[in-house]
Design a protein around this motif. Sequence first.
Motif, short mmCIF file in Angstrom:
data_model
loop_
_atom_site.label_atom_id
_atom_site.label_comp_id
_atom_site.label_asym_id
_atom_site.label_seq_id
_atom_site.Cartn_x
_atom_site.Cartn_y
_atom_site.Cartn_z
N GLU A 170 7.74 45.78 33.93
CA GLU A 170 9.22 45.33 34.36
C GLU A 170 9.71 46.56 34.92
O GLU A 170 9.99 47.58 34.80
CB GLU A 170 9.93 45.16 33.12
N PHE A 171 10.31 45.99 36.31
CA PHE A 171 10.79 47.00 37.34
C PHE A 171 12.04 46.44 37.92
O PHE A 171 11.98 45.26 38.05
CB PHE A 171 9.82 47.55 38.28
N THR A 172 12.96 47.20 38.53
CA THR A 172 14.02 46.98 39.16
C THR A 172 13.87 47.33 40.57
O THR A 172 13.87 48.56 40.84
CB THR A 172 15.43 47.13 38.46
N MET A 173 14.17 46.72 41.49
CA MET A 173 14.34 47.06 42.99
C MET A 173 15.64 47.02 43.42
O MET A 173 16.38 45.99 42.95
CB MET A 173 13.24 46.24 44.00
N ARG A 174 16.27 47.90 44.14
CA ARG A 174 17.78 47.70 44.68
C ARG A 174 17.52 47.96 46.21
O ARG A 174 16.69 48.60 46.66
CB ARG A 174 18.26 48.98 44.10
N ARG A 175 18.65 47.52 46.83
CA ARG A 175 18.69 47.66 48.37
C ARG A 175 20.23 47.55 48.62
O ARG A 175 20.88 46.91 47.87
CB ARG A 175 17.76 46.60 48.98
N LEU A 176 20.55 48.10 49.72
CA LEU A 176 21.70 47.84 49.93
C LEU A 176 22.11 46.33 50.35
O LEU A 176 21.51 45.76 50.93
CB LEU A 176 22.37 48.64 51.48
N ARG A 177 23.39 46.06 49.88
CA ARG A 177 24.00 44.59 50.27
C ARG A 177 24.08 44.38 51.58
O ARG A 177 23.90 43.21 52.23
CB ARG A 177 25.15 44.56 49.54
N SER A 178 24.39 45.14 52.44
CA SER A 178 24.46 45.12 53.86
C SER A 178 23.20 44.63 54.72
O SER A 178 23.27 44.39 55.73
CB SER A 178 25.06 46.65 54.82
N ALA A 179 22.18 44.39 54.01
CA ALA A 179 20.83 44.23 54.42
C ALA A 179 21.02 42.58 54.53
O ALA A 179 20.14 41.97 55.20
CB ALA A 179 19.74 44.43 53.49
N ASP A 180 22.07 41.79 53.90
CA ASP A 180 21.96 40.47 54.14
C ASP A 180 22.72 39.92 55.49
O ASP A 180 23.65 40.50 55.96
CB ASP A 180 22.66 39.76 52.89
N ALA A 201 14.77 53.41 54.74
CA ALA A 201 15.47 54.34 55.97
C ALA A 201 16.74 53.47 56.16
O ALA A 201 17.83 54.00 56.56
CB ALA A 201 14.56 54.57 57.09
N ALA A 202 16.68 52.07 56.65
CA ALA A 202 17.61 51.45 56.88
C ALA A 202 18.30 50.77 55.74
O ALA A 202 19.75 50.50 55.90
CB ALA A 202 16.83 50.04 57.59
N TYR A 203 17.75 50.51 54.49
CA TYR A 203 18.41 49.55 53.29
C TYR A 203 18.72 50.54 52.31
O TYR A 203 19.28 50.20 51.28
CB TYR A 203 17.74 48.52 53.21
N MET A 204 18.17 51.76 52.41
CA MET A 204 18.33 52.70 51.00
C MET A 204 17.62 52.10 49.73
O MET A 204 17.96 52.12 48.63
CB MET A 204 19.57 53.29 50.73
N SER A 205 16.52 51.26 50.19
CA SER A 205 15.83 50.57 49.03
C SER A 205 14.79 51.44 48.06
O SER A 205 14.59 52.35 48.58
CB SER A 205 15.03 49.44 49.49
N GLY A 206 14.62 50.92 46.96
CA GLY A 206 13.61 51.77 46.11
C GLY A 206 13.50 50.93 44.86
O GLY A 206 14.17 50.28 44.48
#
Length: 76
Positions: free
Chosen positions: A66-76, A48-53
Amino acid sequence: MAFRPRDLADRMAGRRKPDDGYLRETFTLPRDKARTKARDFLSRYPKAAYMSGVESWRELPGGDIEFTMRRLRSAD
């Protein structure tokens, strides 16, 4: 010179639009540890906050995932 599927994947990843706003992390772990790592990632960076998945995943011949996780850069 023999090319591996990973070589193609790396080359294609290099062509990805570099500034799409996401940070990506790729992991290669046994199935149970991969599940735990994905859960921890999603707990740390809620969708909900970072559009991660999980962006992509595959099972390797040895049984590892083997998997790739992604999240918004704005989380930093």
